[in-house]
Design an enzyme around this catalytic site. Structure first.
Site, PDB file in Angstrom:
ATOM      1  N   HIS A 116       0.855  -1.181   0.000  1.00 19.62           N
ATOM      2  CA  HIS A 116       0.000   0.000   0.000  1.00 19.62           C
ATOM      3  C   HIS A 116       0.894   1.236   0.000  1.00 19.62           C
ATOM      4  O   HIS A 116       2.023   1.212   0.514  1.00 19.62           O
ATOM      5  CB  HIS A 116      -0.891   0.019   1.247  1.00 19.62           C
ATOM      6  N   GLU A 161       0.930   3.917   1.759  1.00 24.67           N
ATOM      7  CA  GLU A 161       1.389   4.363   3.070  1.00 24.67           C
ATOM      8  C   GLU A 161       2.571   3.538   3.564  1.00 24.67           C
ATOM      9  O   GLU A 161       3.559   4.075   4.069  1.00 24.67           O
ATOM     10  CB  GLU A 161       0.264   4.276   4.116  1.00 24.67           C
ATOM     11  N   CYS A 166      -2.444  -0.117   7.510  1.00 18.74           N
ATOM     12  CA  CYS A 166      -1.658   1.109   7.346  1.00 18.74           C
ATOM     13  C   CYS A 166      -1.762   2.000   8.577  1.00 18.74           C
ATOM     14  O   CYS A 166      -0.782   2.637   8.971  1.00 18.74           O
ATOM     15  CB  CYS A 166      -2.095   1.846   6.085  1.00 18.74           C
TER      16      CYS A 166
END
Length: 158
Positions: free
Chosen positions: A61, A63, A94
């Protein structure tokens, strides 16, 4: 009033950059989410967009990738004093990484009622077991971020 306008311009400039990265990710077939990490002085230390499909990694992801890059660049797993700008409300995974990295402020665009972990779902930062709670600011360029995500998924379905 001028200071408020300057602050708004500051807030949207990093989010606009994140939105551009997210649009590039969509062109690559990734869910259009991107993140930027800045120091307290406003220096960008990391930029990342989702790479789940490209890397074949469910943890890739934006992040997570940005946190990894910022930690490597700054030489510390603790990003105290740093801010994270992300186009979509972080998921629980995250949000946990944000807490562990000790990000000072989280700015995000679109809300994610289905998979979010900050204002929706488990609300990770509100749990007594969460050892660090960043300041959270939501809705920054949220309409743009939300429309980009809606268009992306409509294209996948259509």
């Amino acid at each position: 009033m001028v200071m408020a306008m300057m602050r708004d311009d500051f807030l949207t400039s990093f989010m606009e950059e994140a939105l551009a990265l997210a649009a590039d990710a969509a062109q690559q077939g990734e869910v259009p989410v991107a993140a930027i990490i800045t120091t307290a002085e406003g220096e960008v230390v990391a930029r990342a967009a989702n790479r789940v499909e490209r890397d074949g990694d469910p943890t890739a992801h934006a992040e997570i990738l940005a946190i990894r890059a910022a930690a490597a660049r700054l030489g510390s797993p603790r990003l105290e004093g740093c801010d994270l700008w992300v186009t979509l409300e972080p998921c629980p995974m995250c949000a946990g990484a944000i807490a562990h990295a000790r990000i000072k402020r989280l700015y995000y665009g679109a809300e994610d009622p289905k998979s979010g972990g900050v204002s929706h779902g488990p609300r990770v930062f509100n749990q007594t077991t969460c050892h660090h709670q960043p300041e959270v600011y939501s809705g920054i360029s949220g309409d743009k971020a939300g429309q980009m995500l809606t268009s992306f998924f409509q294209g996948k379905r259509g």
